[in-house]
Write an enzyme that holds these catalytic residues in place. Structure first.
Site, short mmCIF file in Angstrom:
data_model
loop_
_atom_site.label_atom_id
_atom_site.label_comp_id
_atom_site.label_asym_id
_atom_site.label_seq_id
_atom_site.Cartn_x
_atom_site.Cartn_y
_atom_site.Cartn_z
N SER A 113 -5.97 3.32 -3.22
CA SER A 113 -5.61 3.12 -1.99
C SER A 113 -5.25 4.45 -1.10
O SER A 113 -4.74 5.22 -1.74
CB SER A 113 -4.77 2.22 -1.37
OG SER A 113 -5.12 0.92 -1.71
N GLU A 229 -6.65 -6.95 -11.63
CA GLU A 229 -5.37 -7.16 -10.66
C GLU A 229 -5.20 -8.37 -9.91
O GLU A 229 -4.05 -8.81 -9.94
CB GLU A 229 -5.66 -5.91 -9.69
CG GLU A 229 -4.21 -5.69 -8.68
CD GLU A 229 -4.69 -4.46 -7.64
OE1 GLU A 229 -3.37 -4.23 -7.35
OE2 GLU A 229 -5.71 -4.27 -7.43
#
Length: 392
Positions: A113, A229
């Protein structure tokens, strides 16, 4: 096959008595014996056996008092980096990274991110430029990075070709967090802690030998990481009344003076939701045992986030003024998130991040709609536009 696995574990324990062998030496030997991930190939911590047999191994080791590898502390390495390295790494990369990753000697973090590329991760702007010596120079900023302050290695995606559409010009690297140019700064959260970080990359040099997958195929490689994830977050094995629902149920049983008819009805609904999520996670793990995780993991993660926020809000309401207490606002940089060992106020605040981390709930709903249910995709006007021409 389970009887053969049990016998193999017992032979291993006889040669490495947990009470007599140093913890790290025991874990290294367990990996070398193929009892770390039994479904991994021989020589990489496994036996090439069915994934379901890992539960047999773990039960035998636990009964013998064997140490574990502190999986919560190294969850990013175990749940995200390892399956990606196994699928896309070279033999040299696999042998270099998997063993110390599993034993916990080397902690991993995830540099995905960015301030301008969170939900729209493919819009990332961190650049990697290859020189004539076969070394990439990386510049950019990453954000919301768990464990960056303790990590030795990071899985990193960066833009290597800005002249093609955003999903096509990304490559996937492994970054040494101790290299010059890597700066980690704490991000203080609503809890007062800083388990997350922002990471600045300034002229960081990564050899091409530390790239996973082909140049420009980083988005495809990243999907393996992201799918794993979501399974790691939303598909964890828990017993009935495990986790947050167990904490709330225990308070309900122990404190009859807090009960009301309205709270009772809501607790029953939460209990049912928790059980449905638990059984869904069990089905997801069975699917995972049959192959690579798919987009279905988004559903488990979405359900986990929603239920965690509902349960922690319910707990604070149930406890009334007691639920408003908080132990310490001192800035700390913990190595892991502890929902069970803290008070209700902490759980309530920390759960707010569950619908953001690991993929926002909004993005996960899109994934479920398009990739699981087959609904028409949302209009996207930027899919075929070169990244350098996009408005930012």
């Amino acid at each position: 096959m389970s009887s053969a696995i049990r016998e193999r574990v017992r032979e291993f324990l006889a040669a490495h008595p947990p009470a007599e062998v140093d913890r790290l030496d025991f874990l290294r030997a367990q990996f070398d014996a193929g009892l770390a991930w039994v479904h991994f190939p021989v020589g990489l911590g496994g036996l090439g056996a069915p994934r379901a047999l890992q539960a047999v191994v773990d039960a035998e080791l636990a009964a013998a008092g064997a140490p574990d590898n502190d999986p919560r502390r190294i969850g990013i390495g175990l749940g995200m980096a390892a399956p990606t390295i196994l699928r896309y790494g070279t033999a040299e990369q696999q042998h270099r990274w998997l063993r110390p990753l599993w034993t916990g000697e080397e902690v991993w973090c995830q540099l995905f991110s960015e301030p301008g590329a969170g939900s729209d991760l493919a819009a990332l702007a961190t650049r990697a430029v290859l020189d004539e010596d076969g070394v990439w120079t990386v510049d950019g900023q990453k954000v919301w990075t768990s464990s960056a302050h303790t990590a030795r290695w990071a899985i990193l995606i960066a833009r290597t070709d800005p002249s093609v559409p955003k999903h096509q010009g990304i490559s996937y690297f492994v970054c040494d967090m101790t290299d010059p140019g890597v700066e980690v700064r704490p991000l203080r959260q609503i809890t007062g802690e800083a388990e997350f970080n922002e990471v600045f990359l300034t002229g960081v040099r990564i050899p091409d030998t530390d790239r996973l997958g082909a140049v420009g195929e980083g988005w495809r490689v990243a999907q393996t990481t992201l799918n794993n994830e979501r399974v790691a977050i939303g598909g964890q094995a828990t017993p009935r009344e495990g986790g947050l629902i167990g904490i709330v149920a225990e308070t309900w049983r122990a404190r009859p003076e807090l009960r009301t008819a309205e709270l009772h009805q809501r607790l029953l609904q939460h209990w049912v939701d928790a059980e449905v999520l638990r059984l869904t996670g069990e089905r997801l793990r069975q699917q995972l045992a049959a192959g690579q995780p798919g987009p279905e993991g988004a559903g488990g993660k979405l359900g986990f986030a929603r239920l965690a926020q509902q349960l922690t809000g319910f707990e604070v309401e149930l406890l009334a003024e007691e639920g408003l207490g908080y132990d310490d606002w001192t800035l700390r940089r913990p190595e892991l998130v502890d929902f069970n060992g803290r008070e209700a106020g902490y759980r309530y605040l920390r759960a707010k991040g569950n619908s953001i981390e690991g993929g926002t709930s909004e993005i996960l709903r899109n994934i479920i709609a398009e990739r699981v249910l087959g609904l028409p995709p949302e209009p996207r006007t930027d899919k075929d536009v070169p990244w350098k021409e996009l408005s930012r």
